[in-house]
Design an enzyme around this catalytic site. Sequence first.
Site, PDB file in Angstrom:
ATOM      1  CG  ASP A   1      35.831  18.361 -22.996  1.00  0.00           C
ATOM      2  OD1 ASP A   1      34.894  17.961 -23.713  1.00  0.00           O
ATOM      3  OD2 ASP A   1      35.882  18.165 -21.772  1.00  0.00           O
TER       4      ASP A   1
ATOM      5  CG  ASP B   1      31.943  15.325 -25.776  1.00  0.00           C
ATOM      6  OD1 ASP B   1      32.640  14.296 -25.744  1.00  0.00           O
ATOM      7  OD2 ASP B   1      31.222  15.692 -24.829  1.00  0.00           O
ATOM      8  CD  GLU B   2      36.755  13.653 -23.589  1.00  0.00           C
ATOM      9  OE1 GLU B   2      37.758  14.202 -23.081  1.00  0.00           O
ATOM     10  OE2 GLU B   2      35.938  12.994 -22.945  1.00  0.00           O
TER      11      GLU B   2
END
Length: 355
Positions: free
Chosen positions: A10, A104-105
């Site tokens: 993350d 983003d993850e």
Amino acid sequence: MSVRKIVHIDMDAFYASVEQRDDPQLRGKPVIVAWRGNRSVVCAASYEARRFGVRSAMPATRAERLCPDAIFVPPDFSRYRAVSRSVREIFQQHTDLVEPLSLDEAYLDVTENKTGLPTATRVARAIRQQIREELHLTASAGVAPNKFLAKIASDWRKPDGLFVIQPEEVDTFLPPLPVERLPGVGNVTAGKLEKLGIQTVENLLALDMPTLESHFGRYGFRLYELARGIDNNAVIQNRPTQSISAEDTFERDMLLAEMEPIIRNLAEKVWAASRKESRIARTVVLKLKTDAFKMLTRSHSPSLPPASSEELTSIALLLRERVGLGSQQRFRLVGVGLSNFREPEDIPAQSALFE
């Protein structure tokens, strides 16, 4: 069955961190990635801004009240997508089994890895180091024997942290956690569990499966497994997002005419979440549940996708007019969603508005 080794990566305050990386004057300062305006919502907040209580999907006006000295930066999603691609290239150096959840993850299955590192912890450490050295950003990582535990672990030492849950530690790690940490347990489910005297995973372990299924239907089985650290969901490569939605269950049944503020709030949340996607949604969906528990949906696919939170909200509000159940019909739930996601190159040229 061999134990899987799952890593959840993350990126830390991703959009805001990219802005701080690319503009040295923003470093160490409270940065809020959002357009200014009454209808705008926060896309991301730096950790300096989060100390004041600023969070993603929060109305920008509230964020400004909480943090008057914040620097507002308009989002640049094309740049964030480019950085996200670079992050995924690092992932691919270690394993082909990568399941992105957003820009983003992502989940990575490193049960077998390309670099020959002996443990999943070493893989996670190597990935974080590459992100730091090659992209000048930080990421937090969680390592565990399954996906849901890895996701919990990645949040354990944020920002810029690494946390590992070994298989033999699951039975001691889970019981003290509040039930809200389990996937799918939102405010409504947590409220139902609290009425049953369930506040922690340890409390949940005391309920047998028939009891859970009688109260929560099919999700009761999922709760039974999660409480015991069981999650057999595999990491799936290139799983495309099918839809994004947010919904609200009312304390009292409401008329359609009363729902505008709630629909506006849900649309803002959905819009903020959609900005994490590399693909673009074509269809807006309004979902309702009547006081008799009948579900219905109305949807619309405009000639061009909604290009702002305001456009999404307007379409969702117009969909109310197509419900057709009479002005006195009462409802117990409303939801707003985006679906029918497409690649940017498959959208007409005017979609440059999204950039």
